[in-house]
Design a protein around this motif. Structure first.
Motif, mmCIF file in Angstrom:
data_model
loop_
_atom_site.group_PDB
_atom_site.id
_atom_site.type_symbol
_atom_site.label_atom_id
_atom_site.label_comp_id
_atom_site.label_asym_id
_atom_site.label_seq_id
_atom_site.Cartn_x
_atom_site.Cartn_y
_atom_site.Cartn_z
ATOM 1 N N UNK A 117 24.134 0.646 8.264
ATOM 2 C CA UNK A 117 24.556 1.499 7.140
ATOM 3 C C UNK A 117 26.058 1.485 6.913
ATOM 4 N N UNK A 118 26.846 1.139 7.928
ATOM 5 C CA UNK A 118 28.294 1.073 7.726
ATOM 6 C C UNK A 118 28.712 -0.099 6.836
ATOM 7 N N UNK A 119 27.786 -0.941 6.463
ATOM 8 C CA UNK A 119 28.097 -2.010 5.515
ATOM 9 C C UNK A 119 28.234 -1.478 4.088
ATOM 10 N N UNK A 120 27.853 -0.204 3.872
ATOM 11 C CA UNK A 120 27.769 0.335 2.516
ATOM 12 C C UNK A 120 28.658 1.565 2.350
ATOM 13 N N UNK A 121 28.948 1.879 1.096
ATOM 14 C CA UNK A 121 29.712 3.081 0.767
ATOM 15 C C UNK A 121 28.906 4.045 -0.098
ATOM 16 N N UNK A 122 27.944 3.538 -0.850
ATOM 17 C CA UNK A 122 27.119 4.397 -1.699
ATOM 18 C C UNK A 122 26.175 5.206 -0.822
ATOM 19 N N UNK A 146 17.694 -6.547 16.567
ATOM 20 C CA UNK A 146 17.608 -5.425 15.625
ATOM 21 C C UNK A 146 18.581 -5.637 14.472
ATOM 22 N N UNK A 147 19.810 -5.991 14.787
ATOM 23 C CA UNK A 147 20.822 -6.187 13.744
ATOM 24 C C UNK A 147 20.443 -7.358 12.835
ATOM 25 N N UNK A 148 19.921 -8.423 13.432
ATOM 26 C CA UNK A 148 19.535 -9.582 12.623
ATOM 27 C C UNK A 148 18.417 -9.227 11.646
ATOM 28 N N UNK A 149 17.413 -8.486 12.113
ATOM 29 C CA UNK A 149 16.292 -8.137 11.240
ATOM 30 C C UNK A 149 16.721 -7.145 10.150
ATOM 31 N N UNK A 150 17.573 -6.202 10.492
ATOM 32 C CA UNK A 150 18.052 -5.254 9.482
ATOM 33 C C UNK A 150 18.894 -5.966 8.430
ATOM 34 N N UNK A 151 19.716 -6.905 8.869
ATOM 35 C CA UNK A 151 20.501 -7.673 7.903
ATOM 36 C C UNK A 151 19.610 -8.558 7.044
ATOM 37 N N UNK A 152 18.511 -9.028 7.604
ATOM 38 C CA UNK A 152 17.546 -9.792 6.819
ATOM 39 C C UNK A 152 16.982 -8.933 5.687
ATOM 40 N N UNK A 153 16.695 -7.665 5.978
ATOM 41 C CA UNK A 153 16.207 -6.767 4.941
ATOM 42 C C UNK A 153 17.241 -6.584 3.832
ATOM 43 N N UNK A 154 18.495 -6.453 4.206
ATOM 44 C CA UNK A 154 19.553 -6.305 3.206
ATOM 45 C C UNK A 154 19.574 -7.519 2.284
ATOM 46 N N UNK A 155 19.457 -8.707 2.863
ATOM 47 C CA UNK A 155 19.432 -9.928 2.060
ATOM 48 C C UNK A 155 18.227 -9.949 1.129
#
Length: 277
Positions: free
Chosen positions: A41-46, A68-77
């Motif tokens: 979530x720290x990747x975002x400001x909204x 965990x971080x890789x899979x969450x970043x996959x979701x963001x993509x």
């Protein structure tokens, strides 16, 4: 790095408090963020993007942290880098890209339902905090009923939404009603609710108070807590991580800080992960 070696109960309460204060300050730092799921979530400001990816990162937070971080970043993509816009405006055809997403026991069915719930919810609400709030006029000293009502709303049991709920997805949303310690949801609430100037937790939500929070407990936190005399545990016993254990530990931490007891999560979790105990 200072460490401590002790037998359970050999430190005075003042010594335990001072040690926890020191370690909470050590780990409640921006340098803590990079390797932790809170980095997602720290990747975002909204605020809505922070909520959505904080919620999803917390739900996926079991196993090795790099995975965990890789899979969450996959979701963001997959959500094109704009989680809130995607969950509100996606078409059915956009969901094909999620058909191969999985993480441990979290599979395609779970992913599609999460997207469905989030779309329906954000079409009617500005903040995911609303999903955790009690009906008007109801109050509680802890987040226990907030977690219960979120489970029921998410699982389509509250009457707030007409959702087709796949029963297999229930295991991903814990509730005190099943005596779960609700570690991942308590961690998510800590991120959203706690307010300080350290730059780790977000403090976005104002209608749930920090003093209501419950410690996110797992085996590592339980072991550290028992070594500090905060939980009763035999030397060869595996710590319990159920709701009773989580509330018992939180009540002990309230003796040190009744306003913000869960800030000591930084100390207990950090000590467990870094192996200082």
């Amino acid at each position: 790095m200072k460490s401590i070696q002790t037998k359970p109960g050999t430190l005075s309460p003042d010594q335990v408090r001072d040690f926890l204060e020191e370690k909470a300050h050590q780990y409640n730092q921006p340098s803590f963020i990079e390797r932790d799921p809170i980095s997602i979530p720290h990747r975002f400001t909204r605020p809505q993007d922070i909520e959505i990816m904080g919620f999803w990162a917390a739900v996926l937070a079991w196993g090795q942290r790099p995975v965990i971080l890789r899979k969450a970043n996959e979701l963001i993509t997959l959500m094109e880098g704009v989680p809130h816009d995607f969950v509100r405006y996606h078409e059915d055809s956009d969901l094909r890209r999620f058909l191969n997403f999985k993480h441990r026991t979290f599979n395609t069915t779970d992913t599609l339902y999460f997207l469905h719930f989030l779309k329906q919810y954000y079409l009617k609400h500005e903040s995911l905090e609303d999903a955790f709030l009690l009906p008007a006029g109801q109050e509680s000293p802890t987040v226990e009923p907030h977690l219960r009502i979120f489970h029921d709303r998410f699982c389509g049991q509250s009457g707030d939404h007409e959702l087709f709920f796949p029963e297999r997805t229930r295991k991903h949303i814990a509730t005190p009603a099943r005596n779960s310690g609700c570690k991942r949801l308590n961690m998510f609430l800590r991120w959203m609710v706690r307010r300080d100037n350290m730059g780790v937790d977000f403090g976005l939500w104002q209608r749930i108070r920090p003093d209501q929070l419950i410690i996110p407990i797992d085996v590592h936190v339980g072991r550290v807590a028992s070594k500090l005399g905060l939980l009763a545990l035999k030397s060869d016993e595996t710590p319990k991580t159920d709701w009773k254990a989580a509330t018992a530990l939180t009540n002990r931490l309230r003796e040190f800080d009744p306003i913000d007891p869960v800030r000591y999560d930084f100390a207990l979790f950090g000590l467990g992960v870094e192996g200082e105990m």
